[in-house]
Design a protein around this motif. Structure first.
Motif, mmCIF file in Angstrom:
data_model
loop_
_atom_site.group_PDB
_atom_site.id
_atom_site.type_symbol
_atom_site.label_atom_id
_atom_site.label_comp_id
_atom_site.label_asym_id
_atom_site.label_seq_id
_atom_site.Cartn_x
_atom_site.Cartn_y
_atom_site.Cartn_z
ATOM 1 N N PRO A 50 0.799 -1.329 -0.016
ATOM 2 C CA PRO A 50 0.037 0.030 0.102
ATOM 3 C C PRO A 50 0.876 1.247 -0.170
ATOM 4 N N THR A 51 2.216 1.399 0.163
ATOM 5 C CA THR A 51 2.828 2.285 0.544
ATOM 6 C C THR A 51 3.656 2.744 -1.052
ATOM 7 N N PHE A 52 3.682 1.536 -2.021
ATOM 8 C CA PHE A 52 4.361 1.711 -3.004
ATOM 9 C C PHE A 52 3.936 2.810 -3.993
ATOM 10 N N GLY A 53 4.921 3.418 -4.610
ATOM 11 C CA GLY A 53 4.484 4.443 -5.787
ATOM 12 C C GLY A 53 5.037 5.735 -5.337
ATOM 13 N N CYS A 54 4.433 6.817 -6.051
ATOM 14 C CA CYS A 54 4.854 8.198 -5.871
ATOM 15 C C CYS A 54 3.753 8.892 -5.773
ATOM 16 N N ARG A 55 3.803 9.974 -4.831
ATOM 17 C CA ARG A 55 2.389 10.821 -4.668
ATOM 18 C C ARG A 55 2.148 11.893 -5.787
ATOM 19 N N LEU A 56 2.833 11.972 -7.014
ATOM 20 C CA LEU A 56 2.723 12.911 -7.858
ATOM 21 C C LEU A 56 1.264 12.981 -8.099
ATOM 22 N N ASN A 57 0.311 12.034 -8.055
ATOM 23 C CA ASN A 57 -1.045 12.022 -8.510
ATOM 24 C C ASN A 57 -1.812 13.199 -7.598
ATOM 25 N N GLU A 58 -1.165 13.599 -6.425
ATOM 26 C CA GLU A 58 -1.826 14.543 -5.699
ATOM 27 C C GLU A 58 -1.802 15.692 -6.395
ATOM 28 N N VAL A 60 -2.324 16.411 -9.613
ATOM 29 C CA VAL A 60 -3.095 16.706 -10.957
ATOM 30 C C VAL A 60 -3.812 17.870 -11.051
ATOM 31 N N PHE A 61 -4.381 18.142 -10.055
ATOM 32 C CA PHE A 61 -5.061 19.539 -10.088
ATOM 33 C C PHE A 61 -4.676 20.854 -9.625
ATOM 34 N N ASP A 101 0.767 23.906 -21.959
ATOM 35 C CA ASP A 101 0.715 24.517 -20.506
ATOM 36 C C ASP A 101 0.126 23.596 -19.371
ATOM 37 N N ASN A 102 -0.213 22.417 -19.732
ATOM 38 C CA ASN A 102 -0.801 21.571 -18.576
ATOM 39 C C ASN A 102 0.089 20.159 -18.420
ATOM 40 N N ARG A 103 1.388 20.597 -18.588
ATOM 41 C CA ARG A 103 2.288 19.258 -18.855
ATOM 42 C C ARG A 103 3.672 19.898 -17.937
ATOM 43 N N LEU A 104 4.056 19.179 -16.909
ATOM 44 C CA LEU A 104 5.298 19.276 -16.203
ATOM 45 C C LEU A 104 6.370 18.290 -17.012
ATOM 46 N N ILE A 105 7.366 18.550 -17.339
ATOM 47 C CA ILE A 105 8.399 17.523 -17.960
ATOM 48 C C ILE A 105 9.303 17.414 -16.433
ATOM 49 N N HIS A 123 10.119 12.181 -17.942
ATOM 50 C CA HIS A 123 9.035 11.678 -17.725
ATOM 51 C C HIS A 123 7.701 12.875 -17.505
ATOM 52 N N PRO A 124 6.875 12.700 -18.563
ATOM 53 C CA PRO A 124 5.722 13.744 -18.636
ATOM 54 C C PRO A 124 5.001 13.621 -17.558
ATOM 55 N N PHE A 125 4.381 14.599 -16.985
ATOM 56 C CA PHE A 125 3.292 14.614 -15.913
ATOM 57 C C PHE A 125 2.278 15.668 -16.276
ATOM 58 N N TYR A 126 0.959 15.010 -16.400
ATOM 59 C CA TYR A 126 -0.078 16.014 -16.944
ATOM 60 C C TYR A 126 -0.979 16.437 -15.924
ATOM 61 N N LEU A 127 -0.990 17.642 -16.064
ATOM 62 C CA LEU A 127 -2.158 18.609 -14.871
ATOM 63 C C LEU A 127 -3.222 18.764 -15.632
ATOM 64 N N ILE A 128 -4.387 18.565 -14.698
ATOM 65 C CA ILE A 128 -5.784 19.092 -15.165
ATOM 66 C C ILE A 128 -5.926 20.593 -15.061
ATOM 67 N N PRO A 129 -5.887 21.411 -16.048
ATOM 68 C CA PRO A 129 -6.079 22.797 -15.958
ATOM 69 C C PRO A 129 -7.505 23.216 -15.529
ATOM 70 N N GLU A 130 -7.467 24.319 -14.616
ATOM 71 C CA GLU A 130 -8.764 24.768 -14.287
ATOM 72 C C GLU A 130 -9.582 25.324 -15.246
ATOM 73 N N GLU A 131 -10.837 25.308 -14.872
ATOM 74 C CA GLU A 131 -11.820 25.572 -16.080
ATOM 75 C C GLU A 131 -11.975 26.985 -15.890
ATOM 76 N N ALA A 132 -12.179 27.669 -17.328
ATOM 77 C CA ALA A 132 -12.351 29.029 -17.224
ATOM 78 C C ALA A 132 -13.834 29.541 -16.581
ATOM 79 N N ALA A 133 -13.856 30.465 -15.651
ATOM 80 C CA ALA A 133 -15.136 30.885 -15.296
ATOM 81 C C ALA A 133 -16.109 31.647 -15.978
#
Length: 133
Positions: A50-58, A60-61, A101-105, A123-133
């Motif tokens: 259960p502790t295996f992995g990386c916290r990158l998913n935290e 995403v937003f 603009d939604n990706r970290l390298i 390793h690319p890491f994709y972020l989910i961008p905020e929606e425009a108001a």
């Protein structure tokens, strides 16, 4: 004496080889695939580890800024230090992708401990961008 290899197993993601069988890793790509698996697995995803992995998913937003990059650098460094004992992480650089603009390298430079062979991985890491108001 036969040459010692890092390891061998199924390629990730599982795929069919050019010969029609199951693709396997080799000494050139096994470590990079192991690193990819660590970075792509969220803690809690594996029932028996259960502790295996990386916290990158935290992240995403999170916004694509310096604070997010710093947190990602810490998460990557911690995860690789914990879960990949065959390498020594030399440097982790994280920067926004100029084309998206939604990706970290994530640039990782590491050394294989047994051979002192230096390698790098992007390793690319994709972020989910905020929606425009």
């Amino acid at each position: 004496m036969p040459k010692e290899i890092v390891g061998k197993g199924w390629a990730f993601p599982p795929q069919i080889s050019a010969q029609g069988g199951l693709a396997l890793t080799n000494e050139q790509n096994e470590l990079s695939q192991a690193i990819f698996i660590i970075l792509s697995t969220s803690p809690g995803q594996r029932v028996m580890r259960p502790t295996f992995g990386c916290r990158l998913n935290e992240l995403v937003f999170a916004p694509n800024n310096a604070q997010t990059a710093a947190r990602a650098r810490r998460y990557v460094t911690e995860a690789l230090g914990m879960w990949e004992p065959r390498i020594r992480v030399i440097e982790v650089n994280i920067h926004p992708d100029e084309d998206r603009d939604n990706r970290l390298i994530i640039d990782i430079e590491y050394e294989i401990k047994t051979t002192h062979d230096r390698r790098s991985l992007v390793h690319p890491f994709y972020l989910i961008p905020e929606e425009a108001a």
